[in-house]
Scaffold this active site. Sequence first.
Site, PDB file in Angstrom:
ATOM      1  N   ARG A  29       0.822  -1.221   0.000  1.00  0.00           N
ATOM      2  CA  ARG A  29       0.000   0.000   0.000  1.00  0.00           C
ATOM      3  C   ARG A  29       0.854   1.269   0.000  1.00  0.00           C
ATOM      4  NH1 ARG A  29      -4.005  -1.832   4.579  1.00  0.00           N
ATOM      5  NH2 ARG A  29      -5.251  -3.381   3.503  1.00  0.00           N
ATOM      6  N   ARG A  33      -3.566   6.267   0.675  1.00  0.00           N
ATOM      7  CA  ARG A  33      -4.227   7.280   1.504  1.00  0.00           C
ATOM      8  C   ARG A  33      -3.346   8.025   2.498  1.00  0.00           C
ATOM      9  NH1 ARG A  33      -8.966   3.608   3.827  1.00  0.00           N
ATOM     10  NH2 ARG A  33      -7.185   2.191   3.975  1.00  0.00           N
ATOM     11  N   ARG A  42      -7.411  11.784  -5.557  1.00  0.00           N
ATOM     12  CA  ARG A  42      -8.635  10.987  -5.454  1.00  0.00           C
ATOM     13  C   ARG A  42      -9.866  11.891  -5.315  1.00  0.00           C
ATOM     14  NH1 ARG A  42     -10.124   5.796  -1.560  1.00  0.00           N
ATOM     15  NH2 ARG A  42     -12.366   6.131  -1.571  1.00  0.00           N
ATOM     16  N   ASP A  79      -6.741  -2.782  -7.360  1.00  0.00           N
ATOM     17  CA  ASP A  79      -7.414  -3.428  -6.235  1.00  0.00           C
ATOM     18  C   ASP A  79      -7.512  -4.924  -6.513  1.00  0.00           C
ATOM     19  OD1 ASP A  79     -10.120  -4.280  -4.658  1.00  0.00           O
ATOM     20  OD2 ASP A  79      -9.144  -2.578  -3.692  1.00  0.00           O
ATOM     21  N   TYR A 156     -14.720 -12.473  -0.336  1.00  0.00           N
ATOM     22  CA  TYR A 156     -15.435 -11.228  -0.625  1.00  0.00           C
ATOM     23  C   TYR A 156     -16.699 -11.494  -1.447  1.00  0.00           C
ATOM     24  CZ  TYR A 156     -11.646  -8.238   1.111  1.00  0.00           C
ATOM     25  OH  TYR A 156     -10.723  -7.596   1.907  1.00  0.00           O
TER      26      TYR A 156
END
Length: 356
Positions: A29, A33, A42, A79, A156
């Site tokens: 990552r 963020r 974003r 992703d 998921y």
Amino acid sequence: MTKPELKNTRFIKALLREDVDVTPVWMMRQAGRYLPEYRELRAKAGDFMSVCQNPQLACEVTLQPLERFDLDAAILFSDILTIPDAMGLGLYFEAGEGPRFKKVISTKEDVAALKVPDPQADLGYVMDAVSVIRRELNGRVPLIGFSGSPWTLATYMVEGGSSKDFRKIKRMMYESPEVLHELLNVLAQSVIAYLNEQIRSGAQAVQIFDTWGGALSTPCYREFSLQYMKQIIEGLIKEHDGQKIPSILFTKNGGLWLEEIADSGCQCVGLDWTVEIDQAKERVGNRVALQGNMDPSVLYSSPKRIAEEVGRILKGFGEGSGHVFNLGHGIPLDVKPENAKAFIDSVHEQSQVFHS
């Protein structure tokens, strides 16, 4: 067109257990963020998937951490749930809740309706991003492609999003194992096609993220997770444009099964922070390289404390190549970028003595 020669080869060499001058480092990552420039981009794009599905934006985000830090690899900004989305499940992101699917897989009819996505026709935006990133890197560092493991993707798809107890998929696993195996098989075929197309598009190494493998018992891990990752590794392109393409297998909370993961055919086993790297090295010997494994939460501390933990892990691995320094999972979203820089610089500075 001839691709530019790779200028920084540490990461690839370490994966292949060849000599390096310092221990290479990247962060799971590493684009995302915790960087203010990412949050700004974003916000302009509108949402996460708008960034992923725009090759130019995905490239810009992938390169952002390389402008700040002396990293030894870039990883595609995407992703793990792009495959289920391409299967028609309708991926979306709920604020504060993470990824969700509009359609959930719950019956054998649902599974039977699934098709292996065509990597170019259905996931062309990912391949375009890989091509653009590889071109813009211009040989600066290698590019890592990735996918989720079949088990992780299936969790998921069956749960409809994130889960704490995996109740729905474990019920399927024990109640209708044949249905789950059918789902895992179509996912394994999808991951093989997806990763191979990433390699053809320019990825120079690939990582399989088995995020939820550690939620399984040992027999179930072997049957429902590891065997499908072995199938993927067997089906991967091993060499492209005259260069070896190493694979990394990372099962979070997978420390119980290091020997079996090392025998999967991958070149490198990713470690989370619950395993001591000296013990991991002793257990797997010279079969594979090791990647990891600092607790990401250490990055909340001071540069001095970060350096101490880096030194402890480097000492644990000891002399020689075959170690890619990384966090034991993704960097937290509220870590200060300057602490990430202290971490990366410390790895390079302190590791020199282990490569003389």
